[in-house]
Design an enzyme around this catalytic site. Sequence first.
Site, mmCIF file in Angstrom:
data_model
loop_
_atom_site.group_PDB
_atom_site.id
_atom_site.type_symbol
_atom_site.label_atom_id
_atom_site.label_comp_id
_atom_site.label_asym_id
_atom_site.label_seq_id
_atom_site.Cartn_x
_atom_site.Cartn_y
_atom_site.Cartn_z
ATOM 1 N N ASP A 95 93.515 -42.052 18.605
ATOM 2 C CA ASP A 95 94.268 -42.284 17.368
ATOM 3 C C ASP A 95 93.457 -42.840 16.202
ATOM 4 O O ASP A 95 92.668 -43.782 16.382
ATOM 5 C CB ASP A 95 95.373 -43.324 17.608
ATOM 6 C CG ASP A 95 96.111 -43.139 18.897
ATOM 7 O OD1 ASP A 95 95.944 -42.107 19.559
ATOM 8 O OD2 ASP A 95 96.873 -44.053 19.259
ATOM 9 N N ASP A 100 101.732 -50.333 18.598
ATOM 10 C CA ASP A 100 101.273 -49.590 17.417
ATOM 11 C C ASP A 100 101.917 -50.098 16.123
ATOM 12 O O ASP A 100 102.578 -49.324 15.398
ATOM 13 C CB ASP A 100 101.520 -48.084 17.594
ATOM 14 C CG ASP A 100 101.026 -47.559 18.933
ATOM 15 O OD1 ASP A 100 100.096 -48.169 19.489
ATOM 16 O OD2 ASP A 100 101.572 -46.563 19.426
HETATM 17 N N1 DQQ Z 1 97.213 -44.337 22.018
HETATM 18 C C1 DQQ Z 1 98.624 -44.065 22.016
HETATM 19 C C2 DQQ Z 1 99.192 -45.301 21.384
HETATM 20 C C3 DQQ Z 1 98.377 -46.372 21.991
HETATM 21 C C4 DQQ Z 1 97.014 -45.764 21.987
HETATM 22 C C5 DQQ Z 1 98.948 -42.801 21.283
HETATM 23 C C6 DQQ Z 1 96.171 -46.154 23.156
HETATM 24 O O1 DQQ Z 1 100.559 -45.462 21.614
HETATM 25 O O2 DQQ Z 1 98.396 -47.584 21.261
HETATM 26 O O3 DQQ Z 1 97.996 -41.811 21.507
HETATM 27 O O4 DQQ Z 1 94.902 -45.550 23.098
#
Ligand code: DQQ
Length: 543
Positions: A87, A220
Amino acid sequence: MLSFFHCKAFLHYLVEFCPPHPRSPQPVTCPLSPVLSRRQLLTRTAALAATSALRLPSLAEVPASALAADPRRPQYHLLPARNWMNDPNGPIVWRGEYHMFYQYNPHAAVWGDMHWGHAVSPDMVRWRHLPVALAPTPGGPDAAGCFTGSALVDGDRVAILYTGVVSAPESHATIRDGAHSLRESQCLAFSSGDLTHWTKVPEAVIPAPPPGLDVTGFRDPAPWRQGDVWYTAIGSGIRGQGGAILLYRSADLRHWDYLHPLYQGSASGQAAANPADSGDMWECPDFFPLGDRHVLIHSTGGKAYWQSGVLDTKTMLFHTQRSGLLDAGAYYAPKTQLDAHGRRILWGWIQERRPEAEYSAAGWAGVMSLPRVLTLDARGDLQMEVATEVEEIRGDEQRLRFGGGESGLRDQLARLEIRNACGEIRCTFRRGSSPFDLALASPGAAQPWLTVRWDPAHPDTIQIEDQQLALGSDPKAEVDLRFYIDGSVIECLANRHGAFTQRFYPKGTGAPPIGVQITAGLGSLTALSLWQMKPISPDRLTT
Ligand code: DQQ
């Protein structure tokens, strides 16, 4: 002790992969949100871990020279010099430069041991890597990983609000997906100057989900400022009720009060080990004003979605009016920022679409999308186009000249090509009474890398690969197709409304030339141009 990333790195030794489709093989893993065989993997991992004869595969680094020579590594998209990224985290403008952070595993080209990678750019196109910004702190609230979050400018310093995870028994875990048992909390760190040194607030600032709420996840954070008040959206879900975005308020970024769900979906009714697979947990929210409305973005079930509507600032509830898919291809966990000119820029994680064994062996995985400028059309539908800054790395234009009849056009078309799988193609055609079929292909390849079909029976949509995408609200307008081809990525935008990010993996040691085939509707073509793009680093490593 067997750490998580070691487990992940040898999972490919355990899984029998189906032979991949040459264009778009199914992904095998995706962090906290895939996973066709989590349960199966967990069972096999546990069985192997119990075997005393078990030996870990070597995690030897792929040499920089091999990475630099890998024709599948993009040349004008941002990606780390090696290993895994997912991300985008906390893109901001700070002291006249663009800073991008991203989920990063510094130890292997598989998901795990999450850190925050960091790069800086003068223009959102040319990047320079900086040292890792955040790493897990042993004994801290992020001991098992620094997950996704956001950066924000707070006066003369920059804050990062992010999710820290620690291992926890299932009874205390907020991530229980069959493979992990982790407890999430929201953490805070500060920096200033060149943003290479970060000081963490030792304790989580939002240590637990709201009391009494049975959440399917809690991560997030996406903060914004409204007057004197900070708000943050947090990705979540309420068990039995569906995905949800939780809303918190703070005066100082350190003390947060839970208000209510800013927006809530509905229960999927599907059983999945990981609620982010079934749509019952919404990851990576982003919430921002755009034009005269607000837009909410979230990711779930392997796809990213947008909704536009109205924020009632008295109740702080979001009333959605229009909604859609952000990108129908390999695109997840997007996040936005305001750029130096006040434009709303969208960044997304371009996922791999080949088996984990292949990307792990290649030594790199994951790509950051190009910056896309967001606007709303008159109906309130989201529109996007790649930022004009990207045009600055165009080489010479090869343009189709009209006037020589169909055979003249065909002769020219056969000669136009992008070399080294590194270029941009723009094409417009009239919506007439017969279909228009276009393919991007390499000479001698068994199949094209990407196919596009427009059918007058469905004039308001376009088919890219197997996805039918909306073309926007003006039915008379020409269709405008833009393709950004880079190593193993094609970002495709149709009339600024439909987006499809393709992964393709040519075999061999050289990147193939790529040309345009128009198998139906050549007479409706109104313009076609190709540009070779200039790599942003001399060695595919982004320096
Ligand atoms: N990647 C997810 C998120 C999390 C992160 C989405 C962990 O929800 O925080 O791809 O690498």
